[in-house]
Design an enzyme around this catalytic site. Structure first.
Site, short mmCIF file in Angstrom:
data_model
loop_
_atom_site.label_atom_id
_atom_site.label_comp_id
_atom_site.label_asym_id
_atom_site.label_seq_id
_atom_site.Cartn_x
_atom_site.Cartn_y
_atom_site.Cartn_z
N MET A 26 15.27 -6.15 3.77
CA MET A 26 14.60 -7.42 3.46
C MET A 26 14.99 -7.88 2.06
O MET A 26 14.33 -8.71 1.46
CB MET A 26 13.08 -7.27 3.59
CG MET A 26 12.67 -6.95 5.03
SD MET A 26 11.01 -7.46 5.47
CE MET A 26 10.05 -6.53 4.28
N ASN A 28 15.99 -7.69 -2.13
CA ASN A 28 15.42 -7.13 -3.37
C ASN A 28 15.80 -5.64 -3.45
O ASN A 28 14.95 -4.76 -3.56
CB ASN A 28 13.90 -7.33 -3.43
CG ASN A 28 13.37 -7.12 -4.82
OD1 ASN A 28 12.46 -6.33 -5.05
ND2 ASN A 28 13.96 -7.76 -5.79
N LEU A 29 17.09 -5.41 -3.36
CA LEU A 29 17.61 -4.06 -3.12
C LEU A 29 17.42 -3.14 -4.32
O LEU A 29 17.51 -3.56 -5.47
CB LEU A 29 19.10 -4.14 -2.77
CG LEU A 29 19.43 -5.04 -1.58
CD1 LEU A 29 20.92 -5.01 -1.29
CD2 LEU A 29 18.63 -4.66 -0.34
N HIS A 33 18.36 1.52 -1.00
CA HIS A 33 19.19 0.74 -0.07
C HIS A 33 20.68 1.02 -0.30
O HIS A 33 21.46 1.15 0.65
CB HIS A 33 18.97 -0.76 -0.29
CG HIS A 33 17.58 -1.25 -0.01
ND1 HIS A 33 16.72 -1.66 -1.00
CD2 HIS A 33 16.91 -1.38 1.16
CE1 HIS A 33 15.60 -2.06 -0.46
NE2 HIS A 33 15.66 -1.89 0.84
N LYS A 149 13.97 7.03 4.92
CA LYS A 149 12.85 7.86 5.38
C LYS A 149 11.54 7.52 4.68
O LYS A 149 10.50 8.03 5.05
CB LYS A 149 13.17 9.33 5.10
CG LYS A 149 13.97 10.01 6.17
CD LYS A 149 13.81 11.50 6.00
CE LYS A 149 14.91 12.27 6.66
NZ LYS A 149 14.82 13.70 6.35
N LYS A 150 11.58 6.70 3.63
CA LYS A 150 10.30 6.31 3.02
C LYS A 150 9.43 5.62 4.07
O LYS A 150 8.23 5.79 4.10
CB LYS A 150 10.50 5.40 1.81
CG LYS A 150 9.19 5.19 1.06
CD LYS A 150 9.29 4.24 -0.08
CE LYS A 150 9.31 2.83 0.38
NZ LYS A 150 8.01 2.29 0.80
N SER A 187 10.83 -1.89 -2.91
CA SER A 187 10.89 -3.26 -3.45
C SER A 187 9.53 -3.66 -4.00
O SER A 187 9.44 -4.44 -4.95
CB SER A 187 11.32 -4.23 -2.36
OG SER A 187 12.59 -3.86 -1.88
N ARG A 188 8.46 -3.15 -3.41
CA ARG A 188 7.12 -3.55 -3.85
C ARG A 188 6.74 -2.93 -5.20
O ARG A 188 5.75 -3.36 -5.81
CB ARG A 188 6.07 -3.21 -2.79
CG ARG A 188 6.20 -4.11 -1.56
CD ARG A 188 5.00 -4.02 -0.62
NE ARG A 188 5.03 -5.06 0.39
CZ ARG A 188 5.51 -4.93 1.63
NH1 ARG A 188 6.00 -3.77 2.03
NH2 ARG A 188 5.49 -5.94 2.48
O1 PAF Z 1 12.44 -1.65 6.18
C1 PAF Z 1 12.65 -2.86 6.10
O2 PAF Z 1 13.13 -3.37 5.08
C2 PAF Z 1 12.30 -3.77 7.27
O3 PAF Z 1 11.18 -3.31 7.94
C3 PAF Z 1 13.47 -3.98 8.24
C4 PAF Z 1 13.88 -2.69 8.93
C5 PAF Z 1 14.66 -4.58 7.51
C6 PAF Z 1 13.06 -4.97 9.34
O4 PAF Z 1 12.66 -6.22 8.82
#
Ligand code: PAF
Length: 283
Positions: A26, A28-29, A33, A149-150, A187-188
């Site tokens: 989603m 905001n890496l 990621h 895995k988080k 990201s949060r």
């Molecule tokens: O883990 C995430 O970032 C999201 O749940 C995903 C797998 C990209 C689906 O929107």
């Protein structure tokens, strides 16, 4: 690296390849990621990442609108990690009409833990992952998709979906990346103040303490009592915990009987201020 927005552009870029390595995100890496991209890359012949904040997996009171959208910075990090194609659909590209066909995970997995506290969350996740898989992998003999895995339960839901729909996709589960204090990268975490960032590592410490207490108990431990103690300890520090629980790695159900030699995972979710964090530890 190519950045594409529509499904047609994505398919055009992928048409000469046979085995995409795909990392859905989603945006905001963070380093978690990027580690997934690096792990997935050698397993395919083209590396693809998607960036899409999926409205379907957010409840109306959740942070869909405020979720950080940082496409330029994300693209730069993906390029440096060796990603070949970034698929960044706008909402009208992925959901040109309301998505009325959805994937419903079985309730024994989809309605517990995260699914219990965020009703409909795994319907939203499974539906978008299925759709992203069909955008990336349609017509491909095989592929690989990587998840962190988080989001432990998410990985299990996706694995079961892939298995039940016989999708020719291998699921890679990447280890959780942590900061020096043990806080799982997310990201949060960007929502947290300096002081909250210090405190946030306590979630992983609480999970570790709960897991160790469960393992140390002789015979059949009183898990509900240990879990309640762990919850209260976090609440005393000012957190609002949803759950801290010891589960079987196989199916995320509560273990019955002695725990020796049983693969376990301790999972937790709790709010610190307005930010809901999740974490888990395999024990
Ligand atoms: O883990 C995430 O970032 C999201 O749940 C995903 C797998 C990209 C689906 O929107």
């Amino acid at each position: 690296m190519h950045i594409v927005h529509t499904v047609a552009e994505l398919r055009e870029k992928l048409k000469h390849f046979k085995r995409p390595a795909f990392v859905p995100t989603m945006g905001n890496l963070h380093d978690g990621h990027i580690a997934l991209v690096r792990q997935a890359k050698p397993l395919g012949d083209v590396t693809v990442s998607s960036i899409f904040v999926n409205r379907l997996q957010f409840a109306p009171h959740e942070d869909f609108d405020s979720y950080p959208r940082t496409l330029d910075a994300d693209a730069a990090r993906l390029e440096a990690a060796g990603c070949d194609v970034v698929f960044a659909p706008r909402e009208k590209d992925l959901y040109p009409e309301p998505q009325t066909f959805k994937v419903h995970p079985a309730s024994d997995l989809g309605d517990i833990l995260e699914g219990h506290f965020r009703p409909g969350f795994f319907i939203g996740v499974s539906t978008v992952v299925m759709k992203l898989f069909s955008c990336v992998f349609a017509g491909m003999p095989s592929g690989v998709a990587a998840f962190g895995k988080k989001d432990y339960q998410q990985v299990m839901v996706v694995r079961r979906m892939v298995q039940q729909f016989a999708l020719p996709i291998e699921i890679l589960a990447g280890e959780t990346q942590r900061d020096a204090n043990g806080l799982a990268l997310s990201s949060r975490n960007g929502y947290l103040s300096e002081a909250q960032l210090e405190e946030a590592a306590q979630l992983s410490h609480a999970l570790r303490a709960l897991g160790e207490a469960a393992r140390a108990a002789s015979g059949t431990p009183d898990l509900p009592a240990l879990e309640a103690q762990a919850l209260q300890a976090l609440a005393r520090r000012g957190w609002k915990p949803d759950y801290l629980t010891v589960r079987l790695r196989a199916d995320l159900q509560p273990p019955q009987g002695p725990l020796a030699d049983v693969p376990l995972v301790v999972l937790g979710a709790a709010k610190l201020g307005n930010t809901r964090l999740i974490d888990n530890l395999e024990m």
